[in-house]
Scaffold this active site. Structure first.
Site, PDB file in Angstrom:
ATOM      1  N   HIS A  56       0.839  -1.209   0.000  1.00 51.75           N
ATOM      2  CA  HIS A  56       0.000   0.000   0.000  1.00 51.75           C
ATOM      3  C   HIS A  56       0.870   1.253   0.000  1.00 51.75           C
ATOM      4  O   HIS A  56       1.471   1.607   1.014  1.00 51.75           O
ATOM      5  CB  HIS A  56      -0.911  -0.004   1.236  1.00 51.75           C
ATOM      6  CG  HIS A  56      -1.840   1.169   1.317  1.00 51.75           C
ATOM      7  ND1 HIS A  56      -3.205   1.027   1.361  1.00 51.75           N
ATOM      8  CD2 HIS A  56      -1.615   2.501   1.361  1.00 51.75           C
ATOM      9  CE1 HIS A  56      -3.770   2.219   1.435  1.00 51.75           C
ATOM     10  NE2 HIS A  56      -2.814   3.142   1.446  1.00 51.75           N
ATOM     11  N   HIS A  58       1.232   5.368  -2.155  1.00 53.76           N
ATOM     12  CA  HIS A  58       0.657   6.331  -3.102  1.00 53.76           C
ATOM     13  C   HIS A  58       1.816   6.955  -3.875  1.00 53.76           C
ATOM     14  O   HIS A  58       2.426   7.909  -3.399  1.00 53.76           O
ATOM     15  CB  HIS A  58      -0.107   7.444  -2.377  1.00 53.76           C
ATOM     16  CG  HIS A  58      -1.214   6.943  -1.511  1.00 53.76           C
ATOM     17  ND1 HIS A  58      -2.536   7.054  -1.866  1.00 53.76           N
ATOM     18  CD2 HIS A  58      -1.199   6.300  -0.316  1.00 53.76           C
ATOM     19  CE1 HIS A  58      -3.283   6.516  -0.918  1.00 53.76           C
ATOM     20  NE2 HIS A  58      -2.497   6.053   0.037  1.00 53.76           N
ATOM     21  N   GLN A 151      -9.976   9.492  -3.674  1.00 53.22           N
ATOM     22  CA  GLN A 151      -9.609  10.090  -2.381  1.00 53.22           C
ATOM     23  C   GLN A 151     -10.725  10.946  -1.774  1.00 53.22           C
ATOM     24  O   GLN A 151     -10.945  10.945  -0.578  1.00 53.22           O
ATOM     25  CB  GLN A 151      -8.343  10.938  -2.555  1.00 53.22           C
ATOM     26  CG  GLN A 151      -7.967  11.825  -1.370  1.00 53.22           C
ATOM     27  CD  GLN A 151      -7.253  11.088  -0.260  1.00 53.22           C
ATOM     28  OE1 GLN A 151      -6.102  10.684  -0.383  1.00 53.22           O
ATOM     29  NE2 GLN A 151      -7.961  10.875   0.843  1.00 53.22           N
ATOM     30  N   GLU A 212     -10.673   4.280   7.996  1.00 53.11           N
ATOM     31  CA  GLU A 212      -9.428   4.923   8.428  1.00 53.11           C
ATOM     32  C   GLU A 212      -9.795   6.166   9.230  1.00 53.11           C
ATOM     33  O   GLU A 212      -9.544   7.301   8.827  1.00 53.11           O
ATOM     34  CB  GLU A 212      -8.554   5.306   7.217  1.00 53.11           C
ATOM     35  CG  GLU A 212      -7.170   5.792   7.612  1.00 53.11           C
ATOM     36  CD  GLU A 212      -6.363   6.357   6.451  1.00 53.11           C
ATOM     37  OE1 GLU A 212      -6.943   6.556   5.365  1.00 53.11           O
ATOM     38  OE2 GLU A 212      -5.163   6.590   6.644  1.00 53.11           O
ATOM     39  N   ASP A 308       2.872   3.214   2.834  1.00 53.22           N
ATOM     40  CA  ASP A 308       1.778   4.160   2.601  1.00 53.22           C
ATOM     41  C   ASP A 308       2.244   5.494   2.005  1.00 53.22           C
ATOM     42  O   ASP A 308       1.849   5.835   0.903  1.00 53.22           O
ATOM     43  CB  ASP A 308       0.987   4.399   3.895  1.00 53.22           C
ATOM     44  CG  ASP A 308      -0.426   4.926   3.629  1.00 53.22           C
ATOM     45  OD1 ASP A 308      -0.743   5.223   2.470  1.00 53.22           O
ATOM     46  OD2 ASP A 308      -1.199   5.044   4.587  1.00 53.22           O
TER      47      ASP A 308
END
Ligand SMILES: [Zn+2]
Length: 423
Positions: A56, A58, A151, A212, A308
């Site tokens: 995971h 971005h 997002q 989250e 992340d």
């Protein structure tokens, strides 16, 4: 004749050393190899592992921290706002430069399988098309999976449903949703149905940003698992974060664990980012931020770890090293037993491979693609404790990166003495 032999490496749990013989990008034999090869590498008794798996990250947001400003509150909400401002001026070159640089960092640190999320809230989909292009460029040595990630919400952000389908048509590997970010609980559930519907239509995997937030009423993990079960997608489904699970009452959590087991979905924790993003609304006591990682693992749910963010509005630090994530997981999840510490290495290797659904081609065994790393330690335990860089990184039978292990000397006496951090 073989193409490459890596001599004298140690497979996890083994007392003796082995050689690994490679031809045409495939591992053809292990054990003591008497053949010769075009190239040989001295493994120096190092621990050999299949490459690290980043479950995971971005790659569209990496290396943007401080632009246009730093996230002073440290909250997820301010992070999303800053990213949204940055995103309005996104160009192909900018995304490409930043993502390529981080991919180089990842390769040097032994990561050859990466699942990246890419935000599709941008009407131009600049990052999406740039990362799809990059996936092809790096494919000879790096396996990049792309998740289309809304997002700002799939329903809450106008146009994101259409863009999610456009991403599906454009060849992403998985589709995402962020149900806890929608305006209402009902919209969150509907966003998951939309996401799963498109995944089934286009034959894709699902990776949901799930709960989250520090809200024990955020209950989308159960919806994700139920849809994984009813759609039959099961292990092709991943829930990232699931931090609210740490706040649920035990009676509900136990019921949920049964559903997760039946649904066979994967859960990805991001201990570095979870530790700083969560608990921001707590005074004292402050929550630890991470999902019930150890309990999920003990219950037989596949759990893997993500770094992340690297230098983003959401997390200001990081180099991408998966052992940093494992090290933080040990602390936050109270996984300090010997076997538990070793297990966190599985969470950034074999368990990550399961999350990415690449198990068939993953592992140091004859017949599998020759992807492996060597670390200057003798156990997974010491890999977590010392977090060394990889001496060798081999991708499809080719040496793609190497790092010379550092040496430290004590200079108290006339001739310096070598200090090693081994017992
Ligand atoms: Zn993330």
């Amino acid at each position: 004749m073989l193409d490459l032999i890596v001599r004298r490496v140690r497979l996890p749990g083994s007392e003796c050393l082995t050689d690994i013989g490679i031809a045409d990008g495939i591992i053809v034999k292990t054990g003591e190899i008497s053949d010769s090869a075009r190239r040989e590498l001295d493994g120096c008794g190092d621990l050999a592992l299949p490459p690290f798996v980043e479950s995971h990250i971005h790659l569209d947001t990496v290396l943007t921290a401080g632009v246009p400003r730093w996230n002073e509150s440290g909250t997820l909400l301010e992070g999303v706002r800053i990213w949204s401002e940055y995103q309005s001026g996104l160009t192909r070159k900018d995304v490409l430069d930043r993502a390529q640089k981080v991919i180089e960092w990842q390769m040097v640190q032994g990561i050859l399988h990466v699942r990246t999320h890419v935000d599709i809230s941008d009407p131009n989909l600049t990052a999406l098309y740039t990362l799809l292009e990059l996936r092809e460029t790096v494919s000879p040595y790096m396996n990049l999976q792309i998740v289309a990630f809304p997002q700002e919400g799939l329903l809450a952000c106008p146009g994101n449903q259409e863009r999610l389908e456009e991403a599906a048509r454009s060849g992403v590997d998985a589709l995402g949703a962020i149900p806890h970010y929608e305006h209402t609980r009902e919209m969150g559930v509907e966003s998951l149905r939309t996401c799963f519907g498109l995944a089934e239509k286009y034959g894709l995997m699902v990776n949901v940003f799930c709960d989250e937030m520090d809200d024990d009423q955020s209950r989308f993990l159960e919806v994700t698992a139920a849809l994984a079960l009813s759609s039959g997608l099961k292990a092709k489904v991943t829930a990232s974060h699931a931090v609210a699970l740490s706040l649920y009452p035990d009676a509900y959590a136990v019921k949920l664990f049964h559903l997760l087991q039946r649904a066979e979905i994967n859960v990805v924790a991001c201990p570095l980012v979870n530790s700083v993003m969560q608990g921001r609304f707590d005074r004292f006591p402050k929550s630890r931020g991470i999902t019930r990682l150890k309990e999920l693992w003990e219950a037989g749910v596949n759990v893997s770890l993500g770094h992340d963010d690297i230098l983003t509005p959401f997390y200001p630090l990081g180099t991408g090293n998966m052992l940093h994530a494992a090290y933080m997981a040990v602390h936050l999840a109270h996984m300090t037993g010997y076997a538990e510490i070793e297990e966190t290495v599985n969470m950034v290797t074999t368990r990550g491979a399961k999350t990415l659904q690449i198990e068939e081609k993953y592992g140091i065994e004859p017949g599998k693609p020759a992807n492996l790393i060597t670390l200057p330690v003798t156990s997974k335990f010491d890999a977590v404790r010392l977090q060394p860089k990889c001496r060798y990184v081999i991708s499809n039978g080719r040496l793609v990166a190497r790092t010379w292990p550092e040496t430290s000397e004590l200079c108290l006496h006339e001739s310096p003495s070598l200090v090693e951090f081994h017992r």
